[in-house]
Design a protein around this motif. Structure first.
Motif, PDB file in Angstrom:
ATOM      1  N   UNK A  39       4.151   7.946   6.854  1.00  0.00           N
ATOM      2  CA  UNK A  39       2.882   8.890   6.090  1.00  0.00           C
ATOM      3  C   UNK A  39       3.388  10.267   5.896  1.00  0.00           C
ATOM      4  N   UNK A  40       4.278  10.585   7.131  1.00  0.00           N
ATOM      5  CA  UNK A  40       4.769  11.947   7.150  1.00  0.00           C
ATOM      6  C   UNK A  40       5.728  12.281   6.036  1.00  0.00           C
ATOM      7  N   UNK A  41       6.707  11.270   6.277  1.00  0.00           N
ATOM      8  CA  UNK A  41       7.871  11.229   5.111  1.00  0.00           C
ATOM      9  C   UNK A  41       7.181  11.357   3.844  1.00  0.00           C
ATOM     10  N   UNK A  42       6.312  10.674   3.521  1.00  0.00           N
ATOM     11  CA  UNK A  42       5.811  10.479   1.937  1.00  0.00           C
ATOM     12  C   UNK A  42       5.013  11.799   1.589  1.00  0.00           C
ATOM     13  N   UNK A  43       4.537  12.468   2.653  1.00  0.00           N
ATOM     14  CA  UNK A  43       3.910  13.621   2.322  1.00  0.00           C
ATOM     15  C   UNK A  43       4.859  14.902   1.990  1.00  0.00           C
ATOM     16  N   UNK A  44       5.983  14.793   2.817  1.00  0.00           N
ATOM     17  CA  UNK A  44       7.155  15.784   2.566  1.00  0.00           C
ATOM     18  C   UNK A  44       7.816  15.439   1.322  1.00  0.00           C
ATOM     19  N   UNK A  45       8.092  14.365   0.889  1.00  0.00           N
ATOM     20  CA  UNK A  45       9.161  14.013  -0.112  1.00  0.00           C
ATOM     21  C   UNK A  45       8.439  13.847  -1.423  1.00  0.00           C
ATOM     22  N   UNK A  46       7.230  13.283  -1.640  1.00  0.00           N
ATOM     23  CA  UNK A  46       6.626  12.930  -2.772  1.00  0.00           C
ATOM     24  C   UNK A  46       6.348  14.283  -3.879  1.00  0.00           C
ATOM     25  N   UNK A  47       6.529  14.197  -4.942  1.00  0.00           N
ATOM     26  CA  UNK A  47       6.188  15.002  -5.965  1.00  0.00           C
ATOM     27  C   UNK A  47       4.760  15.144  -6.411  1.00  0.00           C
ATOM     28  N   UNK A  48       4.236  16.124  -6.339  1.00  0.00           N
ATOM     29  CA  UNK A  48       2.931  16.254  -6.584  1.00  0.00           C
ATOM     30  C   UNK A  48       2.817  16.554  -8.200  1.00  0.00           C
ATOM     31  N   UNK A  49       1.898  15.849  -8.953  1.00  0.00           N
ATOM     32  CA  UNK A  49       1.770  16.265 -10.440  1.00  0.00           C
ATOM     33  C   UNK A  49       0.202  16.028 -10.749  1.00  0.00           C
ATOM     34  N   UNK A  50       0.003  16.827 -11.639  1.00  0.00           N
ATOM     35  CA  UNK A  50      -1.442  16.853 -12.584  1.00  0.00           C
ATOM     36  C   UNK A  50      -1.042  16.270 -13.881  1.00  0.00           C
ATOM     37  N   UNK A  51      -1.878  15.444 -14.265  1.00  0.00           N
ATOM     38  CA  UNK A  51      -2.153  14.694 -15.584  1.00  0.00           C
ATOM     39  C   UNK A  51      -3.033  15.186 -16.303  1.00  0.00           C
ATOM     40  N   UNK A  52      -2.626  15.651 -17.470  1.00  0.00           N
ATOM     41  CA  UNK A  52      -3.759  16.023 -18.372  1.00  0.00           C
ATOM     42  C   UNK A  52      -3.456  15.289 -19.614  1.00  0.00           C
ATOM     43  N   UNK A 167       2.927  19.903 -13.781  1.00  0.00           N
ATOM     44  CA  UNK A 167       1.899  19.390 -14.761  1.00  0.00           C
ATOM     45  C   UNK A 167       2.411  18.811 -15.785  1.00  0.00           C
ATOM     46  N   UNK A 168       1.817  17.453 -16.089  1.00  0.00           N
ATOM     47  CA  UNK A 168       2.439  16.543 -17.241  1.00  0.00           C
ATOM     48  C   UNK A 168       1.320  16.620 -18.253  1.00  0.00           C
ATOM     49  N   UNK A 169       1.506  17.341 -19.410  1.00  0.00           N
ATOM     50  CA  UNK A 169       0.263  17.512 -20.328  1.00  0.00           C
ATOM     51  C   UNK A 169       0.712  16.554 -21.639  1.00  0.00           C
ATOM     52  N   UNK A 170      -0.058  15.789 -21.948  1.00  0.00           N
ATOM     53  CA  UNK A 170       0.102  14.603 -23.071  1.00  0.00           C
ATOM     54  C   UNK A 170      -0.741  14.751 -24.308  1.00  0.00           C
ATOM     55  N   UNK A 171      -1.394  15.703 -24.357  1.00  0.00           N
ATOM     56  CA  UNK A 171      -2.288  15.764 -25.488  1.00  0.00           C
ATOM     57  C   UNK A 171      -2.540  17.265 -26.034  1.00  0.00           C
ATOM     58  N   UNK A 172      -3.569  17.576 -26.743  1.00  0.00           N
ATOM     59  CA  UNK A 172      -3.827  18.944 -27.026  1.00  0.00           C
ATOM     60  C   UNK A 172      -3.809  19.892 -25.810  1.00  0.00           C
ATOM     61  N   UNK A 173      -3.417  21.114 -25.977  1.00  0.00           N
ATOM     62  CA  UNK A 173      -3.281  22.020 -24.823  1.00  0.00           C
ATOM     63  C   UNK A 173      -4.402  23.070 -24.492  1.00  0.00           C
ATOM     64  N   UNK A 174      -5.440  22.563 -24.826  1.00  0.00           N
ATOM     65  CA  UNK A 174      -7.031  23.297 -24.785  1.00  0.00           C
ATOM     66  C   UNK A 174      -7.306  23.691 -23.377  1.00  0.00           C
ATOM     67  N   UNK A 192       6.336  23.365 -12.549  1.00  0.00           N
ATOM     68  CA  UNK A 192       6.817  23.497 -13.700  1.00  0.00           C
ATOM     69  C   UNK A 192       5.735  22.490 -14.617  1.00  0.00           C
ATOM     70  N   UNK A 193       6.258  22.443 -15.969  1.00  0.00           N
ATOM     71  CA  UNK A 193       5.184  21.971 -16.827  1.00  0.00           C
ATOM     72  C   UNK A 193       6.134  21.338 -17.970  1.00  0.00           C
ATOM     73  N   UNK A 194       5.444  19.729 -18.047  1.00  0.00           N
ATOM     74  CA  UNK A 194       6.233  18.892 -19.096  1.00  0.00           C
ATOM     75  C   UNK A 194       5.371  18.604 -20.262  1.00  0.00           C
TER      76      UNK A 194
END
Length: 354
Positions: A39-52, A167-174, A192-194
């Protein structure tokens, strides 16, 4: 400004988000001490993303790619207008999460149309419902969708995790544009933003010169791509076409097992015969997601500034690239022009069961 926010359905009442994000742990047998260490390792190494996203068949496959990765922590899913209406897109998002056993992920509703126009959906490329006109009578209830508006939650997330969220944005950027206007530090606090959208050779897919996502909200695209202060990687339409894959790979992909693969077969059933008249299997949102998950999938890019045409009679929504660096102080983005498609194809195959 308040009228603009109301016009896209943004409630000005803010409620603190108390959502706990689920950390994925490998499905292995281990004692309690090992489990805590994991659990500790996962929290430290995982990449956080928001999906739009605006699901959308390609959105579905891109989301499956992220969910399948133990090194990716999805903070939240933000759903808005685009491939279909916002209500349809939210239903589709819940179907996606149901298929990959991820209904605990928080889903937020975003804008229901663009900043300046009332165009609420696109050209029905994925069917009028965005999912190949293949409704599911057992779709999860919309009561699962969070009450807060997407934009407020995006802002609160970057405040909570400054410099950590991709942030991964896959539609209109409203919604990105609104977040930027409401909270000017929004982009600075992103890692960063993709973005999948736009073009760089004036090739269009909804008009002669405009790409779908950009055309549905050109004003939002202009705000994001000329004002954001984080690193932006742009995956344009020409890249998608140039990265087309053989149809035998598509067949192999759709013969995979699991609920995710089954959903893809169902929602593509009414569309495949039309698609296969084209020379190759073209993906869009999946490329942006692949780049966000594994930076090494991006093989070639150019640092450029650009602007978005807003008033052209035939060119509204077209991206205009400053190839000669005439605007020296303008925001520079990474324009992706080539992907490691061998690796992307491996990632797609790994998304599904055997």
């Amino acid at each position: 400004m308040s009228l603009l926010l109301q016009s896209v359905g943004l409630n000005l009442q803010v409620r603190e988000d108390q959502t706990n994000c689920e950390i994925k742990v490998s499905d292995v047998v281990m004692d309690n001490a090992q489990w805590q260490k994991q659990i500790v390792s996962s929290k430290m190494s995982s990449k956080k993303i928001m999906i739009n996203a605006d699901p959308g068949i390609d959105d579905a496959q891109a989301i499956f790619m992220a969910v399948a990765r133990p090194d990716i922590e999805i903070i939240s899913l933000h759903i808005h207008h685009g491939n279909t209406t916002r209500p349809n897109a939210m239903k589709n998002a819940l179907r996606i999460l149901q298929a990959c056993n991820s209904l605990k992920l928080p889903v937020f509703q975003g804008s229901d149309h663009a900043l300046m126009t009332q165009l609420v959906k696109g050209d029905d490329y994925f069917g009028t419902d965005g999912f190949g006109n293949a409704p599911d009578p057992n779709v999860p209830s919309l009561e699962l969708v969070q009450k807060e508006h997407s934009v407020w939650t995006m802002i609160e997330n970057v405040k909570k995790y400054p410099g950590q969220i991709t942030l991964v944005a896959m539609g209109p950027l409203t919604d990105l544009a609104l977040a930027h206007r409401l909270y000017p530090l929004f982009s600075q606090q992103l890692k960063s933003c993709y973005i999948m959208g736009g073009n760089y050779q004036a090739k269009g897919n909804i008009t002669r010169t405009a790409e779908f996502n950009a055309y549905l909200d050109p004003e939002a695209s202009k705000i994001v791509l000329t004002e954001f202060q984080c690193e932006i990687s742009l995956f344009p339409w020409e890249l998608c076409v140039d990265s087309g894959m053989p149809w035998d790979f598509y067949d192999k992909l759709r013969n995979k097992s699991g609920k995710e693969a089954e959903l893809m077969r169902v929602i593509e059933k009414n569309l495949t015969s039309k698609w296969k008249k084209k020379p190759s299997y073209v993906i869009c949102d999946e490329l942006a997601m692949a780049g966000a998950i594994e930076e090494s999938t991006v093989k070639e890019f150019k640092h450029v500034s650009l602007d978005v045409e807003l008033t052209g009679q035939f060119t509204r929504g077209q991206f205009v690239i400053d190839w000669d660096n005439r605007c020296k102080d303008a925001v520079k983005i990474r324009l992706v022009t080539k992907m490691n498609m061998d690796r992307v194809m491996e990632m797609l195959l790994d998304t599904y069961g055997n």
